[in-house]
Design a protein around this motif. Structure first.
Motif, PDB file in Angstrom:
ATOM      1  N   GLN A  26     -85.173 -15.787  28.689  1.00 35.02           N
ATOM      2  CA  GLN A  26     -83.973 -15.058  29.106  1.00 35.02           C
ATOM      3  C   GLN A  26     -84.277 -14.104  30.256  1.00 35.02           C
ATOM      4  N   ARG A  27     -85.538 -13.785  30.428  1.00 38.24           N
ATOM      5  CA  ARG A  27     -85.967 -12.919  31.535  1.00 38.24           C
ATOM      6  C   ARG A  27     -86.413 -13.760  32.739  1.00 38.24           C
ATOM      7  N   ARG A  28     -85.932 -15.000  32.783  1.00 35.49           N
ATOM      8  CA  ARG A  28     -86.183 -15.912  33.903  1.00 35.49           C
ATOM      9  C   ARG A  28     -87.636 -16.376  34.007  1.00 35.49           C
ATOM     10  N   LYS A  29     -88.382 -16.259  32.922  1.00 37.46           N
ATOM     11  CA  LYS A  29     -89.749 -16.786  32.911  1.00 37.46           C
ATOM     12  C   LYS A  29     -89.708 -18.275  32.572  1.00 37.46           C
ATOM     13  N   ARG A  30     -90.607 -19.033  33.184  1.00 30.40           N
ATOM     14  CA  ARG A  30     -90.720 -20.459  32.860  1.00 30.40           C
ATOM     15  C   ARG A  30     -91.671 -20.577  31.672  1.00 30.40           C
ATOM     16  N   ALA A 123     -82.165 -20.401  27.405  1.00 31.34           N
ATOM     17  CA  ALA A 123     -83.107 -19.675  28.276  1.00 31.34           C
ATOM     18  C   ALA A 123     -84.006 -20.623  29.063  1.00 31.34           C
TER      19      ALA A 123
END
Length: 390
Positions: A26-30, A123
């Motif tokens: 959700q924090r844009r991490k892959r 996410a």
């Protein structure tokens, strides 16, 4: 140098791993989430009799065991039962409170797994299952994981593979092997929330298999008031499972069979009913009352017994000592006491102090909650802390 395939690899798609992966995603991490089992969240599915006791509204740091009793405070304060409840309600999952603050799904535990998978999917988490983790290496700031016959790399790795409790679900000590590989200490793991076995003189109590009664059980300074259950191997039931986390080999467990009885109740019973027998005045299941009376060797009518003898019997019933010869082991343990030492980890981020990018969450870590939803809350809170830090 080639760029890593992912920002983070999470090993273990149980409660803590699913939460961590979803929060990081959700924090844009892959994020890549790997599990050797075909199905994610297997321990969630069997918990609470299949209804998943997913948290406890009375969660507080003093209801967790760890070599460092302060370690869990930070994560638990930053992700509370109310936070998880908000997620459950957002997904429309019906739930109810049972005794002692325990929250359960009205329906199936599958709803919790589906919720976590949905959060991970939204996410963008890449979830892969059903292959063994064959190798984990660390070089040039990257962790490389061989999963089946494929290799994946990332600058961050999260150990969320749990402890060795319930091996039939696929649980192993993999987390500890991995921690040691990277130089982290492991507090000796032992079974917790587990039935106790009886031997010696206590073997007689096995004849009471199936009998349960409310008691207060004590080991060391810990005490729990709930039901105890006699089994064909020894002692179980919520009070015993709770105390097992605190019990150490060689120590006694004492049981107060009548925790609400006022002092002097037995001599009062003699005054009121002198013709009664000891077994008949014990407010306990008949077979248990008879066994305790037989062990106290006070036959006949109460009126024929001295007040001193009755006072001694009353004291014994309030602190009846059992000497367990062991537990039913990891096969029957709900969780593990011990694990990856918290001395190695940041309580804020769950990252290893000596290995940047390496994290450990959930049951793999030396933090163990009481029975009744506390271990799930630790999984959510520690997973959330690491997910926020990745």
């Amino acid at each position: 140098m080639t760029a890593p395939d992912y920002d983070a690899i999470v090993l273990g798609a149980g409660a803590a791993g699913l939460m961590c992966a979803a929060v990081a995603g959700q924090r844009r991490k892959r994020v890549l989430l790997l599990d050797h089992a075909e199905q994610v969240g297997k321990k969630i599915l069997i918990s609470g009799g299949g209804r998943c006791n997913f948290t406890n509204i009375h969660t507080a740091p003093d209801r967790f065991l760890s070599a460092n009793p302060h370690f869990a405070k930070s994560a638990l304060a930053r992700y509370t039962p109310a936070d998880f409840l908000a997620l459950v309600e957002r997904h429309g999952i019906a739930y109810h409170e049972k005794t002692l603050g325990q929250l359960f799904c009205d329906g199936s535990a599958k709803a919790i797994v589906a919720m976590l998978l949905d959060e991970a999917d939204k996410a963008g988490v890449d979830v892969r299952t059903g292959q063994p983790v064959n190798d984990v290496t660390h070089a040039d700031g990257k962790f490389t994981v061989r999963f089946g016959d494929q290799s994946f790399a990332a600058p961050a790795l999260v150990i969320a593979t749990g402890g060795p409790s319930i091996p039939k679900m696929g649980a192993t000590g993999f987390a500890y092997d991995l921690a040691r590989q990277f130089g982290l200490k492991v507090v000796e793991p032992r079974p917790a929330l587990v039935p106790l076995t009886l031997g010696g003189d206590d073997v007689l109590f096995r004849d009471l298999s199936g009998v349960a009664t409310p008691v207060e059980a004590r080991a060391g300074k810990a005490a729990f008031r709930e039901a105890a259950l006699f089994t064909h191997k020894g002692l179980s039931g919520p009070a015993i499972l709770q105390i097992s986390s605190y019990w150490r080999h060689g120590e006694p467990v004492t049981i107060d069979f009548l925790p609400d009885a006022p002092q002097g109740w037995l001599t009062e019973a003699k005054r009121a009913r002198p013709r009664a027998t000891l077994a008949s005045v014990l407010a306990l299941p008949d077979r248990l009352a008879q066994t305790l009376a037989d062990r106290l060797a006070l036959p006949g009518e109460l009126g024929a017994l001295t007040d001193r003898k009755l006072a001694e019997a009353e004291a014994r019933l309030a602190r009846w000592p059992f000497r367990p010869n062991g537990t039913e082991g990891f096969a029957k343990a709900e969780v593990t006491v011990g694990g990856i030492s918290t001395a190695n980890l940041s309580s804020q981020t769950m990252m290893a102090k000596s290995v940047p990018g390496l994290y450990a969450v959930g049951e793999a870590v030396d933090v163990t909650g009481w029975l009744g939803g506390y271990n799930f809350q630790w999984a959510w809170a520690s997973g959330h802390a690491a997910g926020q830090a990745l």
